[in-house]
Structure formats: C-alpha cells, structure tokens
Design an enzyme around this catalytic site. Structure first.
Site, PDB file in Angstrom:
ATOM      1  N   THR A   1       0.568  -1.113  -0.015  1.00  0.00           N
ATOM      2  CA  THR A   1      -0.049  -0.515  -0.349  1.00  0.00           C
ATOM      3  C   THR A   1       0.370   1.389  -0.008  1.00  0.00           C
ATOM      4  OG1 THR A   1      -2.232  -1.468   0.924  1.00  0.00           O
ATOM      5  CG2 THR A   1      -1.635   1.228   1.166  1.00  0.00           C
TER       6      THR A   1
ATOM      7  N   SER B   1       2.168  -7.683  -0.049  1.00  0.00           N
ATOM      8  CA  SER B   1       2.460  -8.548   1.076  1.00  0.00           C
ATOM      9  C   SER B   1       1.659  -9.770   0.347  1.00  0.00           C
ATOM     10  CB  SER B   1       2.447  -8.531   1.602  1.00  0.00           C
ATOM     11  OG  SER B   1       1.907  -7.780   2.178  1.00  0.00           O
TER      12      SER B   1
ATOM     13  N   THR C   1       1.849  -4.210   4.295  1.00  0.00           N
ATOM     14  CA  THR C   1       1.281  -4.324   5.699  1.00  0.00           C
ATOM     15  C   THR C   1       0.635  -5.840   5.650  1.00  0.00           C
ATOM     16  OG1 THR C   1      -0.910  -3.352   5.950  1.00  0.00           O
ATOM     17  CG2 THR C   1       0.831  -2.363   6.334  1.00  0.00           C
ATOM     18  N   ASP C   2       0.387  -6.684   5.142  1.00  0.00           N
ATOM     19  CA  ASP C   2      -0.604  -8.025   5.435  1.00  0.00           C
ATOM     20  C   ASP C   2       0.509  -8.572   5.497  1.00  0.00           C
ATOM     21  OD1 ASP C   2      -2.975  -6.142   4.559  1.00  0.00           O
ATOM     22  OD2 ASP C   2      -3.107  -7.348   2.806  1.00  0.00           O
TER      23      ASP C   2
HETATM   24  N1  ASP Z   1      -2.592  -5.585   0.562  1.00  0.00           N
HETATM   25  C1  ASP Z   1      -1.693  -4.496   1.141  1.00  0.00           C
HETATM   26  C2  ASP Z   1      -0.173  -5.215   1.076  1.00  0.00           C
HETATM   27  O1  ASP Z   1      -0.093  -6.115   1.691  1.00  0.00           O
HETATM   28  C3  ASP Z   1      -1.895  -4.020   2.630  1.00  0.00           C
HETATM   29  C4  ASP Z   1      -0.874  -3.055   2.152  1.00  0.00           C
HETATM   30  O2  ASP Z   1      -0.166  -2.927   2.134  1.00  0.00           O
HETATM   31  O3  ASP Z   1      -0.995  -2.974   3.550  1.00  0.00           O
HETATM   32  O4  ASP Z   1       0.616  -5.419   0.378  1.00  0.00           O
END
Ligand code: ASP
Length: 375
Positions: free
Chosen positions: A60, A107, A140-141
């Site tokens: 993200t 991620s 973040t995932d």
């Molecule tokens: N779906 C995203 C990922 O993990 C969420 C994020 O980046 O926070 O890449």
C-alpha cells in the site's frame, strides 16, 4: 478492471511523475513533480550523512487509487521506488538515500523466493562499508513475516527497518510518506544498531519478533501488546526504551547464503467440528512442517490430534501455536510424547517462518523446540 484503472483523476502531485500513475490513473495530471524528481536525482552525496538503501517490494505504501478518498479500493505495488523517494525529498536531509526495486506486489504475494532474494541482497549490502542502514518498503498484510524472517537471517548489527502504510500513496492524509521518512531516520541512527530487524509505522518502533498487525484498516494497526515497543520517533528524534531478549541477526544460527528454497510449512487453523483431512492434504502436498493455529493454549481437537500424530509419524514436524492473538503456548510432557513442538509466544505466521528455517538445520522436534525457546 479495478476502479483505479477506470477513473482518472487528480492524485497527490508528488506521485504524478510515476510512469504507472501517468499511464493508467492520472494521465491528464500536470507534472509539478518532475521538478522534484529532477532535483532529487541530482542530490549530491554528503559525507556527513549516513548512507541508507531503500529496498522496495510494493504494498500500500506504493499503492495508487483513482480517488484520493478511496483508501480500500486501490492497487498495491503500483508505484516504483524512484517515485517513493522523490515524493519525500526531505529524506535527503537525513541520509544519502538510494533505492532498489526487489519486487512490486501486494504482500500476500510475497513468497519464499522473494524472502531469499531480499535477505541475500541485504546481507550483500550491509557487508559494504558504503551502507549504514536498510529500509524495506512492504505491504502491511504480511510485513511481520518478512521482518521476522530477516530478523533471523540478516548477518549484521546495522539497522534494518521494515516500513509500510495503511493508506495508498494517493490518499489525502496518506501515512506512507511520514512512515518512510521516520524509517530512514531510524536506519541512519547509530542508536538503532544491534536492535534486530525493526518495524516502523505510526511513529512506533517495534521488534520484528514481537509486533503484529491487529487491525484491517486502521493506521495504528501494528501493536506489541504483551512485550511492548522498542521505542518511538517523536519530535524528530529516535528514542529506544526496550530490547528484544530473543536471539536475532548476528546471534542467529540461520543462514541463507546457500539456500535456494525453503521447506514447505503450512498453517492449519483450529475450529469446532474440524477433521484430520487437512493434515493428510498438507502431507500429501509435500509439507515438511505444519503449524497449528490452536485454540486457547494451543489446544487441538481429537481429530486434529489424530491428523497431527499421523503427520508426525511420517516425519513432519508439527508446532502448536495459538489463534488467540497473544500469550505463550506452554510446552507439556504430552508434546514430548507426541513429538510435537510448542511455539512459545510466536503467532502462527511467525512460527511458520521459524519452522522453515529450523527445518534447514534439523528435523528433530526436540532440537527444533530449542530454537522456539531461544528465537
Ligand atoms: N494489501 C496490502 C499489502 O499487504 C496492504 C498493505 O500494503 O498495507 O500489500
């Protein structure tokens, strides 16, 4: 087609120079950021500043949305590392910053191949006197999984900081720019040496061993409830208060130098009325290890216990973790009898990381237990 591709509109100007954004989302946006980009590209190296390398993997923090108020329907991993660096020119006052694109994905798509590539590149970079610290931009995932993997295989005490964002780069009040700025500050700080791999979001500095994502969308999602944060970034300064007591980086026995793959480890979730068949399926699919997201203190149903015992009988190492979100899974004599391992306070996704690395050393449950007791 995603909304991002259908609905061109204005986004934060600093991101407008990105080829992905220009080509898809904001083709009609004027290009004020080009001046910034050109200036950033010619910034001279300052000998007094630390040299910080940013390795980008997507997420993200590199996300782009068609609407600057849409913080959920966006494309993760849309912007390149150059765009991220040029969007925060203030970082150049903290460090001599340069970037590399390792991957550009959400991620959930970070796999073992990316983990190995990233870890090897970090070790290569940190072995050089020309690099003082590393920042990794990441979704973040699964950020905590990558951070914990690196915590176990980076062979340096120089700072390594993994950073992400909860709002795409194009959002009003996007959190990525400041998180990245803070991460560069930490990575360039001599105070951050020897702390193990760190995670920085929302001004908090967490240990990769302890911190976890707790909320689907909130910017304060990363929490370290039981063990606390290592420190904070506040008023432009880095403050450390705690240290991880678990082995990491230079004390770790795990080494990726000669690894070209990692053993398959699957996670099975415990719930009422479950069966043994997922254990059989995991073993049939080639699992060398299974982590159980057990209920409570790592409890398993009779059916799961049967599946786990059959897997253990075939040489598969089974680790009991917990789906509760916090607490220690305590080791018992019945674990030893069943040839099972308990995860200490590692959540299932981090237990999987340690089990993969442990299996590169041994398939003995009792030896693997000693890793879970120490790392
Ligand atoms: N779906 C995203 C990922 O993990 C969420 C994020 O980046 O926070 O890449």
């Amino acid at each position: 087609m995603s909304a991002a591709l259908m609905m061109p509109m204005a986004v934060s100007s600093a991101y407008a120079a990105d080829p992905v954004v220009q080509g898809t989302v904001v083709s009609s946006t004027p290009a004020p950021a080009k001046t910034t980009a050109a200036a950033a590209a010619t910034t001279p190296v300052t000998a007094a500043l630390p040299n910080v390398k940013i390795l980008a993997t997507g997420g993200t923090i590199a996300g782009s949305s068609a609407s600057n108020t849409d913080v959920t329907g966006y494309k993760a991993g849309a912007l390149t590392i150059d765009t991220l660096i040029n969007a925060v020119p203030e970082m150049k006052q903290l460090a001599n910053v340069s970037g590399e694109q390792i991957a550009n994905v959400g991620s959930p798509d970070i796999d073992n191949a990316v983990l190995l590539k990233l870890a090897k590149r970090i070790n290569e970079l940190l072995a050089s006197d020309d690099v003082d610290g590393i920042v990794i931009t990441h979704g973040t995932d699964t950020l905590e999984e990558t951070a914990y993997f690196l915590n176990l295989v980076v062979k340096s005490d120089k700072p390594v900081v993994v950073v992400g964002a909860m709002r795409p780069a194009t959002a009003i009040s996007a959190d990525g720019s400041f998180n990245l700025y803070n991460a560069v500050k930490i990575a360039g700080s001599p105070k951050a040496r020897g702390k193990g791999v760190m995670i920085e979001l929302n001004d908090r500095i967490g240990s990769a061993r302890y911190i976890t994502k707790t909320n689907t969308t909130g910017t304060d999602t990363f929490k370290s409830v039981e063990q606390g944060y290592l420190g904070v970034v506040s008023g432009g300064n880095v403050f450390f208060y705690n240290e991880s007591t678990r082995k990491h980086t230079t004390e770790s026995v795990f080494d990726v130098t000669n690894l070209t793959s990692l053993p398959q480890v699957d996670i099975l979730y415990e719930y009422q009325n479950n069966g043994s068949y997922f254990y059989n399926a995991a073993v049939a699919a080639g699992a060398k290890g299974i982590v159980v997201a057990g209920s409570g203190n790592g409890s398993m149903s009779s059916a799961s216990s049967k599946g786990a015992a059959e897997a253990a009988g075939k040489g598969v190492v089974v680790v009991r973790s917990t789906r509760t979100g916090s607490g220690v899974v305590t080791h018992s004599s019945s674990d030893d009898k069943a040839g099972m391992v308990s995860s200490d306070s590692l959540n299932p996704q981090k237990a999987r990381i340690l089990l993969m690395l442990a299996l590169t050393k041994t398939s003995s449950p009792s030896e693997i237990q000693t890793y879970f007791d120490q790392y």
